[in-house]
Design a protein around this motif. Structure first.
Motif, PDB file in Angstrom:
ATOM      1  N   ALA A 103       9.631  47.409  54.353  1.00 19.78           N
ATOM      2  CA  ALA A 103      10.142  47.414  55.545  1.00 19.78           C
ATOM      3  C   ALA A 103       9.681  48.884  56.297  1.00 19.78           C
ATOM      4  CB  ALA A 103      11.899  47.948  55.617  1.00 19.78           C
ATOM      5  N   ARG A 129      10.123  48.728  60.543  1.00 16.73           N
ATOM      6  CA  ARG A 129      11.351  48.036  60.902  1.00 16.73           C
ATOM      7  C   ARG A 129      12.442  48.343  60.022  1.00 16.73           C
ATOM      8  NH1 ARG A 129      10.996  45.582  65.932  1.00 16.73           N
ATOM      9  NH2 ARG A 129       9.003  44.888  66.324  1.00 16.73           N
ATOM     10  N   GLU A 130      13.812  48.137  60.829  1.00 16.54           N
ATOM     11  CA  GLU A 130      15.034  48.271  60.116  1.00 16.54           C
ATOM     12  C   GLU A 130      15.242  46.951  59.835  1.00 16.54           C
ATOM     13  OE1 GLU A 130      19.461  49.814  60.827  1.00 16.54           O
ATOM     14  OE2 GLU A 130      17.873  50.437  62.432  1.00 16.54           O
ATOM     15  N   VAL A 136      19.565  45.205  62.112  1.00 13.55           N
ATOM     16  CA  VAL A 136      19.486  45.486  63.603  1.00 13.55           C
ATOM     17  C   VAL A 136      20.888  45.098  64.276  1.00 13.55           C
ATOM     18  CG1 VAL A 136      18.155  45.129  65.810  1.00 13.55           C
ATOM     19  CG2 VAL A 136      17.032  45.358  63.624  1.00 13.55           C
ATOM     20  N   ARG A 181       1.503  39.791  59.339  1.00 11.37           N
ATOM     21  CA  ARG A 181       2.490  39.500  60.355  1.00 11.37           C
ATOM     22  C   ARG A 181       2.329  38.083  60.809  1.00 11.37           C
ATOM     23  NH1 ARG A 181       4.874  44.727  61.812  1.00 11.37           N
ATOM     24  NH2 ARG A 181       3.408  46.372  61.074  1.00 11.37           N
ATOM     25  N   LEU A 215      12.464  41.092  62.648  1.00 12.25           N
ATOM     26  CA  LEU A 215      11.139  41.657  62.365  1.00 12.25           C
ATOM     27  C   LEU A 215      10.408  41.713  63.950  1.00 12.25           C
ATOM     28  CD1 LEU A 215       9.709  39.752  59.567  1.00 12.25           C
ATOM     29  CD2 LEU A 215      10.285  42.090  59.705  1.00 12.25           C
ATOM     30  N   SER A 216      11.131  41.046  64.854  1.00 10.38           N
ATOM     31  CA  SER A 216      10.457  41.178  66.276  1.00 10.38           C
ATOM     32  C   SER A 216      11.569  41.235  67.386  1.00 10.38           C
ATOM     33  CB  SER A 216       9.989  39.631  66.565  1.00 10.38           C
ATOM     34  OG  SER A 216      11.147  38.633  66.673  1.00 10.38           O
ATOM     35  N   THR A 269      13.762  43.309  69.707  1.00 11.24           N
ATOM     36  CA  THR A 269      13.427  44.497  70.649  1.00 11.24           C
ATOM     37  C   THR A 269      14.598  44.794  71.634  1.00 11.24           C
ATOM     38  OG1 THR A 269      12.296  43.220  72.321  1.00 11.24           O
ATOM     39  CG2 THR A 269      10.914  44.321  70.668  1.00 11.24           C
TER      40      THR A 269
END
Length: 251
Positions: free
Chosen positions: A117, A122-123, A126, A202, A229-230, A232
């Motif tokens: 991670a 990345r967390e 989320v 990725r 993972l993506s 936003t």
């Protein structure tokens, strides 16, 4: 004497904990998996320490080493990669030591999924996207998975899934997760996390298998599957919200 089961971390020698390092520095016997533990860590062992590579030893042979050290009154640093709490084969060693009356202590380490991670930036939890992480593997030559823990069943939750010991079966992983996550679901593969030769891939469930094969990754890798993972567009956590009530004294 005491056997110290020490989590050596995911690969980088400086990711061992301070407690783990101190235990290593004070133990005149060290058992380690040569294929997984960085040789630099062994430099921390006391001068003249007995170093035993367990990569090709059976459980019985490992226990003999621990028992021999116990009878000689010598502490043992038993180095395991990552953290002893997951996929470490520590449970059966502790069971044997319990039966023999040999004392031991577990020293946690940085797990491979945490290093992965970090490499991804990345967390894995989320807000509003994913708050559950499943750590698992797949069945192959290793111990069979318990009933109900197959990927198809686990994937029905939609949670973020982190797979260890599964990159050699990447096609099967994709096939089992596609029905629940869809071909556009983000996937990452991190091989040799935190090491100088770290590789980060990725993609999505649609293309990750091809990337894995093209990169020649066959072991020492973590697979992460999930929308986190993506992500936003997600709400800020309540932890630092201005609307959160806080004690006036700052406690």
């Amino acid at each position: 004497m005491t056997v110290y089961f020490i989590g050596a971390g995911p690969g980088a020698a400086d990711l061992i904990t301070l407690r783990g390092l101190r235990r290593l520095q004070s133990s005149p016997v060290c058992l380690y998996a040569g294929s997984l533990v960085r040789r630099e860590l062994l430099d921390a062992c006391p001068l003249g320490a007995r170093l035993v590579d367990t990569a090709n030893l059976t459980l019985d042979e490992i226990v003999v080493e621990l028992l021999t050290a116990h009878r000689a009154g010598l502490d043992v640093a038993r180095l395991h990669s990552g953290d002893p709490s997951v996929f470490s084969a520590v449970a059966e060693q502790m069971r044997r030591l319990d039966e023999l009356g040999v004392p031991y202590e577990v020293v946690p380490g940085v797990p491979a999924f945490a290093a992965a991670a970090a490499a991804l930036g990345r967390e894995l939890t989320v807000p509003g996207v994913g708050q559950t992480v499943i750590l698992t593997r797949t069945s192959a030559r290793a111990t069979p998975m318990p009933e109900g823990e197959d990927l198809k069943t686990l994937g029905a939750s939609g949670a973020t899934i982190v797979l260890h010991l599964a990159v050699q079966r990447i096609e099967a992983v994709v096939e089992e997760l596609l029905p629940s996550y869809g071909p556009d679901c983000p996937v990452a593969v991190v091989a040799r996390a935190s090491r100088p030769d770290e590789v980060v891939l990725r993609g999505t469930l649609a293309d990750i298998a091809g990337q894995v094969h093209a990169a020649g990754i066959r072991r020492t890798a973590v697979i992460v599957v999930g929308r986190v993972l993506s992500a936003t567009q997600f709400p800020d956590s309540h932890l630092y919200s201005a609307e959160r009530e806080r004690p006036c004294d700052g406690s």
